[in-house]
Design an enzyme around this catalytic site. Sequence first.
Site, PDB file in Angstrom:
ATOM      1  N   THR A 121       0.748  -1.307   0.111  1.00  0.00           N
ATOM      2  CA  THR A 121       0.051   0.101   0.015  1.00  0.00           C
ATOM      3  C   THR A 121       0.956   1.329  -0.357  1.00  0.00           C
ATOM      4  O   THR A 121       1.586   1.284   0.047  1.00  0.00           O
ATOM      5  CB  THR A 121      -0.324  -0.077   0.542  1.00  0.00           C
ATOM      6  OG1 THR A 121      -1.734   1.658   0.903  1.00  0.00           O
ATOM      7  CG2 THR A 121      -0.085  -0.250   2.589  1.00  0.00           C
ATOM      8  N   ASP A 122       0.234   2.448  -0.374  1.00  0.00           N
ATOM      9  CA  ASP A 122       1.299   3.823  -0.652  1.00  0.00           C
ATOM     10  C   ASP A 122       0.915   4.166   0.807  1.00  0.00           C
ATOM     11  O   ASP A 122       2.203   4.892   1.332  1.00  0.00           O
ATOM     12  CB  ASP A 122       0.241   4.673  -1.457  1.00  0.00           C
ATOM     13  CG  ASP A 122      -1.473   4.698  -1.087  1.00  0.00           C
ATOM     14  OD1 ASP A 122      -1.957   4.390  -0.719  1.00  0.00           O
ATOM     15  OD2 ASP A 122      -1.430   6.060  -1.929  1.00  0.00           O
ATOM     16  N   GLU A 123       0.670   3.969   1.799  1.00  0.00           N
ATOM     17  CA  GLU A 123       0.479   4.060   3.366  1.00  0.00           C
ATOM     18  C   GLU A 123       1.625   3.684   4.112  1.00  0.00           C
ATOM     19  O   GLU A 123       1.749   4.550   5.269  1.00  0.00           O
ATOM     20  CB  GLU A 123      -1.122   3.558   4.327  1.00  0.00           C
ATOM     21  CG  GLU A 123      -1.949   3.317   3.726  1.00  0.00           C
ATOM     22  CD  GLU A 123      -2.874   3.126   4.972  1.00  0.00           C
ATOM     23  OE1 GLU A 123      -3.006   3.452   5.374  1.00  0.00           O
ATOM     24  OE2 GLU A 123      -4.659   3.660   4.568  1.00  0.00           O
ATOM     25  N   TYR A 148      -2.098  -0.171  11.340  1.00  0.00           N
ATOM     26  CA  TYR A 148      -1.630  -1.504   9.677  1.00  0.00           C
ATOM     27  C   TYR A 148      -1.132  -0.781   8.903  1.00  0.00           C
ATOM     28  O   TYR A 148      -0.438  -2.109   8.643  1.00  0.00           O
ATOM     29  CB  TYR A 148      -3.417  -1.066   9.290  1.00  0.00           C
ATOM     30  CG  TYR A 148      -3.544  -1.257   7.025  1.00  0.00           C
ATOM     31  CD1 TYR A 148      -3.460  -2.510   6.887  1.00  0.00           C
ATOM     32  CD2 TYR A 148      -3.510  -0.445   6.713  1.00  0.00           C
ATOM     33  CE1 TYR A 148      -3.275  -2.511   5.781  1.00  0.00           C
ATOM     34  CE2 TYR A 148      -3.733  -0.659   4.865  1.00  0.00           C
ATOM     35  CZ  TYR A 148      -3.151  -1.577   5.016  1.00  0.00           C
ATOM     36  OH  TYR A 148      -3.139  -2.280   3.366  1.00  0.00           O
ATOM     37  N   LYS A 152       2.491  -3.364   7.404  1.00  0.00           N
ATOM     38  CA  LYS A 152       2.379  -3.550   5.949  1.00  0.00           C
ATOM     39  C   LYS A 152       3.583  -2.888   5.382  1.00  0.00           C
ATOM     40  O   LYS A 152       4.615  -3.606   4.529  1.00  0.00           O
ATOM     41  CB  LYS A 152       1.214  -2.691   4.792  1.00  0.00           C
ATOM     42  CG  LYS A 152       0.200  -2.990   5.148  1.00  0.00           C
ATOM     43  CD  LYS A 152       0.279  -4.224   4.722  1.00  0.00           C
ATOM     44  CE  LYS A 152       0.116  -4.661   2.887  1.00  0.00           C
ATOM     45  NZ  LYS A 152       0.132  -5.523   2.332  1.00  0.00           N
ATOM     46  N   LYS A 187     -15.134  -0.126   4.457  1.00  0.00           N
ATOM     47  CA  LYS A 187     -14.787   1.083   3.635  1.00  0.00           C
ATOM     48  C   LYS A 187     -15.491   2.381   3.067  1.00  0.00           C
ATOM     49  O   LYS A 187     -16.836   1.934   3.258  1.00  0.00           O
ATOM     50  CB  LYS A 187     -14.001   0.262   2.485  1.00  0.00           C
ATOM     51  CG  LYS A 187     -12.951  -1.332   2.553  1.00  0.00           C
ATOM     52  CD  LYS A 187     -12.228  -0.407   4.271  1.00  0.00           C
ATOM     53  CE  LYS A 187     -10.816  -1.889   3.717  1.00  0.00           C
ATOM     54  NZ  LYS A 187     -11.387  -3.198   4.097  1.00  0.00           N
TER      55      LYS A 187
END
Length: 333
Positions: A121-123, A148, A152, A187
């Site tokens: 993910t970009d997070e 989260y 990741k 979501k």
Amino acid sequence: MSALLVTGGAGFIGANFVHHVLAHTEHTVTVLDKLTYAASAASLSDLPTDRSRLVVGDIADAWLVDSLVAEHDIVVHFAAESHNDNSLDDPKPFLESNIIGTYTLLEAVRRHGTRFHHISTDEVYGDLALDDPQRFTEETPYNPSSPYSSTKAGSDLLVRAWVRSFGINATISNCSNNYGPYQHVEKFIPRQITNVLTGVRPKLYGAGVNVRDWIHADDHSSAVLTIVERGRIGETYLIGADGEKNNREVIEMILEQMGRPADAYDHVTDRPGHDLRYAIDSTKLRTELGWEPRFTNFAEGLAATIDWYMNNRDWWDAQKAAAESRYAAQAQR
Ligand code: NAD
Ligand code: DAU
């Protein structure tokens, strides 16, 4: 033709990917999925049974993972606990699935020399200021904010270490926010669509200025397939479709497209540590591998997604009540 093992294939993006692979390639697919609350076996019910099957199990089960990896050419690893709000409430399952689960898969592909693609993910990069001219690139330093995103980030670093220390054949992709069919109603986008459909006012966290870089799940799938087939081993590719929108714009578009007044929503308590803005520069993927997104009109993709939830109430009805009880127990969200 290759035999793919797709972890998390009964979840949102994994199911879209399995549909995409079966429609556009000759590959066979085995889905390995624990069927957590976030999964739906119904998302896979219309697939050809001669080219696909579902194995219910945990990616942290070393014996099961080893025996499945031994029978496949390529592992595409989507399985994860994926929801930030849940990770703030109870981080432990995120450590078990995202860290221990990824470690278990890495050890199996190391033993069997299997090609491995890790979905991230970009997070992992943290967030950007609203007026920052920079977007995330493959060189942006890791700076995750939530339980989260930190798990990741940890899983990405494990993959990088297994490439460098053990020479496994792996690639990584970090994608922005996906929308489309089969997304769990916890979501943002499906929660608001199903709120309207059940007569509940949509809920915007805080002022709604937070920006997400939306990409259709089918474009994410085509990008992953491109990397699996042509990506350079050891490399990371960012996936994005230039879809930046703030949450207020998105909630108002949903309401307008569903024939409601654009201001018929409530502001609710903000998410703690809420990342302000994500934005992806996907130049590397586009120039090196020639990938391009197909769903470049967000309003059209959103309208098709609203239609999907209107026409598939049986798919989401049961998970809606459970998701809303979880929100009610978490905070005022
Ligand atoms: P999801 O929550 O909809 O699906 C996750 C799936 O993984 C579920 O089917 C669940 O049952 C399965 N799973 C979880 N733990 C497991 C375990 N221990 N063993 C076996 N199966 C397990 O998630 P999603 O939104 O489809 O995300 C899929 C992947 O894509 C994740 O790795 C996520 O980090 C990443 N990602 C998501 C987005 C997004 O916008 N949703 C964007 C970028 C990256
Ligand atoms: O950027 C990629 C990430 O996108 C993925 O790694 C995650 O797995 C995926 O869940 C998603 O994370 P977000 O936290 O951005 O997605 P979510 O749908 O939870 O929220 C999107 C935005 O909408 C976020 O700014 C919070 C806000 N929001 C969310 C909900 C559920 C609301 O305003 N109201 C809501 O009811």
